[in-house]
Write a protein that holds these residues in place. Structure first.
Motif, PDB file in Angstrom:
ATOM      1  N   CYS A  27      -1.230 -13.935  -7.312  1.00  0.00           N
ATOM      2  CA  CYS A  27      -1.582 -12.642  -6.741  1.00  0.00           C
ATOM      3  C   CYS A  27      -1.303 -12.703  -5.240  1.00  0.00           C
ATOM      4  O   CYS A  27      -1.663 -13.675  -4.569  1.00  0.00           O
ATOM      5  CB  CYS A  27      -3.058 -12.360  -7.007  1.00  0.00           C
ATOM      6  N   LEU A  28      -0.634 -11.703  -4.761  1.00  0.00           N
ATOM      7  CA  LEU A  28      -0.308 -11.650  -3.342  1.00  0.00           C
ATOM      8  C   LEU A  28      -0.794 -10.314  -2.792  1.00  0.00           C
ATOM      9  O   LEU A  28      -0.463  -9.254  -3.309  1.00  0.00           O
ATOM     10  CB  LEU A  28       1.219 -11.772  -3.166  1.00  0.00           C
ATOM     11  N   ASP A  29      -1.573 -10.372  -1.760  1.00  0.00           N
ATOM     12  CA  ASP A  29      -2.100  -9.149  -1.146  1.00  0.00           C
ATOM     13  C   ASP A  29      -1.016  -8.582  -0.219  1.00  0.00           C
ATOM     14  O   ASP A  29      -0.622  -9.197   0.765  1.00  0.00           O
ATOM     15  CB  ASP A  29      -3.366  -9.475  -0.349  1.00  0.00           C
ATOM     16  N   VAL A  30      -0.506  -7.395  -0.543  1.00  0.00           N
ATOM     17  CA  VAL A  30       0.544  -6.765   0.254  1.00  0.00           C
ATOM     18  C   VAL A  30       0.010  -5.561   1.034  1.00  0.00           C
ATOM     19  O   VAL A  30       0.777  -4.738   1.526  1.00  0.00           O
ATOM     20  CB  VAL A  30       1.731  -6.336  -0.640  1.00  0.00           C
ATOM     21  N   THR A  31      -1.288  -5.489   1.158  1.00  0.00           N
ATOM     22  CA  THR A  31      -1.905  -4.369   1.868  1.00  0.00           C
ATOM     23  C   THR A  31      -1.382  -4.283   3.299  1.00  0.00           C
ATOM     24  O   THR A  31      -1.039  -3.195   3.775  1.00  0.00           O
ATOM     25  CB  THR A  31      -3.439  -4.524   1.865  1.00  0.00           C
ATOM     26  N   ALA A  32      -1.297  -5.403   3.986  1.00  0.00           N
ATOM     27  CA  ALA A  32      -0.851  -5.409   5.381  1.00  0.00           C
ATOM     28  C   ALA A  32       0.586  -4.902   5.498  1.00  0.00           C
ATOM     29  O   ALA A  32       0.907  -4.127   6.413  1.00  0.00           O
ATOM     30  CB  ALA A  32      -0.967  -6.809   5.978  1.00  0.00           C
ATOM     31  N   GLN A  33       1.471  -5.298   4.564  1.00  0.00           N
ATOM     32  CA  GLN A  33       2.855  -4.831   4.614  1.00  0.00           C
ATOM     33  C   GLN A  33       2.925  -3.321   4.383  1.00  0.00           C
ATOM     34  O   GLN A  33       3.688  -2.616   5.042  1.00  0.00           O
ATOM     35  CB  GLN A  33       3.729  -5.551   3.565  1.00  0.00           C
ATOM     36  N   HIS A  34       2.117  -2.821   3.438  1.00  0.00           N
ATOM     37  CA  HIS A  34       2.114  -1.378   3.174  1.00  0.00           C
ATOM     38  C   HIS A  34       1.574  -0.609   4.377  1.00  0.00           C
ATOM     39  O   HIS A  34       2.108   0.456   4.727  1.00  0.00           O
ATOM     40  CB  HIS A  34       1.298  -1.061   1.911  1.00  0.00           C
TER      41      HIS A  34
END
Length: 189
Positions: A15-22
C-alpha cells in the motif's frame, strides 16, 4: 500477490499513500489556472515569438488590440503587424538579439486592421534552452500613441514659440516687419 505457506496460501500487497502527490498535482493545476488567468486578463499586450518571427502565443489584450482572433494570430508572422518601413530595422535587431540574448526594450509602429497607425513600446525577454540558445522571445507591450502625440504637440509648441520669439527680436530693428502667430493673425511691431 500470492504468498504460498506450507499450511495455507496468503495474499499480500503493498500500500502506498499517494495523497501528497494528488494534493501537489491539485495545487499545481490551481496555480497554473491562476497564472493563465493573470496572463489572459493583462491589459498589457503579451506575446511569444519563435526565433523565426512566428507568433506562438498571444494574450486576450493582444488579440483585441489587433482586432484578430487568437487562433488566426498564432502561427502568423509578427512582421505582418509592423509597418513596412520598420521591418528591416526590426529584422536587424532580431538578428542581433538572437546572437546576443538579453533583455531590451524598443518602440515600433503598427498599422491596425482599421488602418490606424499606433505606436508601442515593447520589453523583450529571451526564453533560452539549457544551452543558452534562444528558443522563444517573450514580448510585453503597451500602446504609447497618446504619449507620443502629446510630446510631438509640446515640441511643436516650443518650436513655434521659439520662432515667434526669434522673429520678434529680429523685428525690433525693422519696424516694417510683421510677425505671424500660429493662429494665422499678424501683429505689427
Amino acid at each position: 500477490f500470492p504468498i504460498d505457506m506450507p499450511d495455507r496460501r496468503l495474499l499480500g500487497g503493498i500500500c502506498l499513500d499517494v495523497t501528497a502527490q494528488h494534493q501537489a498535482a491539485a495545487e499545481l493545476a490551481s496555480s497554473e489556472e491562476r497564472y493563465r488567468t493573470n496572463v489572459q486578463k493583462q491589459s498589457d499586450l503579451l506575446c511569444r515569438i519563435s526565433a523565426d518571427g512566428k507568433l506562438t502565443f498571444v494574450n486576450d489584450a493582444f488579440s483585441r488590440y489587433y482586432s484578430r482572433p487568437k487562433g488566426d494570430m498564432e502561427g502568423a508572422s509578427i512582421f505582418d503587424l509592423m509597418v513596412v518601413e520598420e521591418r528591416q530595422s526590426i529584422l536587424d535587431t532580431l538578428s542581433d538579439f538572437l546572437a546576443n540574448p538579453r533583455e531590451f526594450d524598443f518602440e515600433n509602429t503598427s498599422r491596425l486592421m482599421d488602418g490606424q497607425l499606433r505606436y508601442q513600446r515593447w520589453m523583450i525577454t529571451p526564453i533560452t534552452n539549457s544551452s543558452g540558445e534562444v528558443v522563444e522571445i517573450q514580448a510585453v507591450g503597451r500602446d504609447i500613441t497618446m504619449q507620443r502625440e502629446v510630446v510631438e504637440q509640446l515640441e511643436l509648441g516650443l518650436r513655434e514659440r521659439d520662432l515667434v520669439t526669434v522673429t520678434q527680436h529680429a523685428s525690433l530693428d525693422r519696424p516694417d516687419l510683421e510677425v505671424t502667430d500660429h493662429d494665422g493673425g499678424a501683429d505689427r511691431l
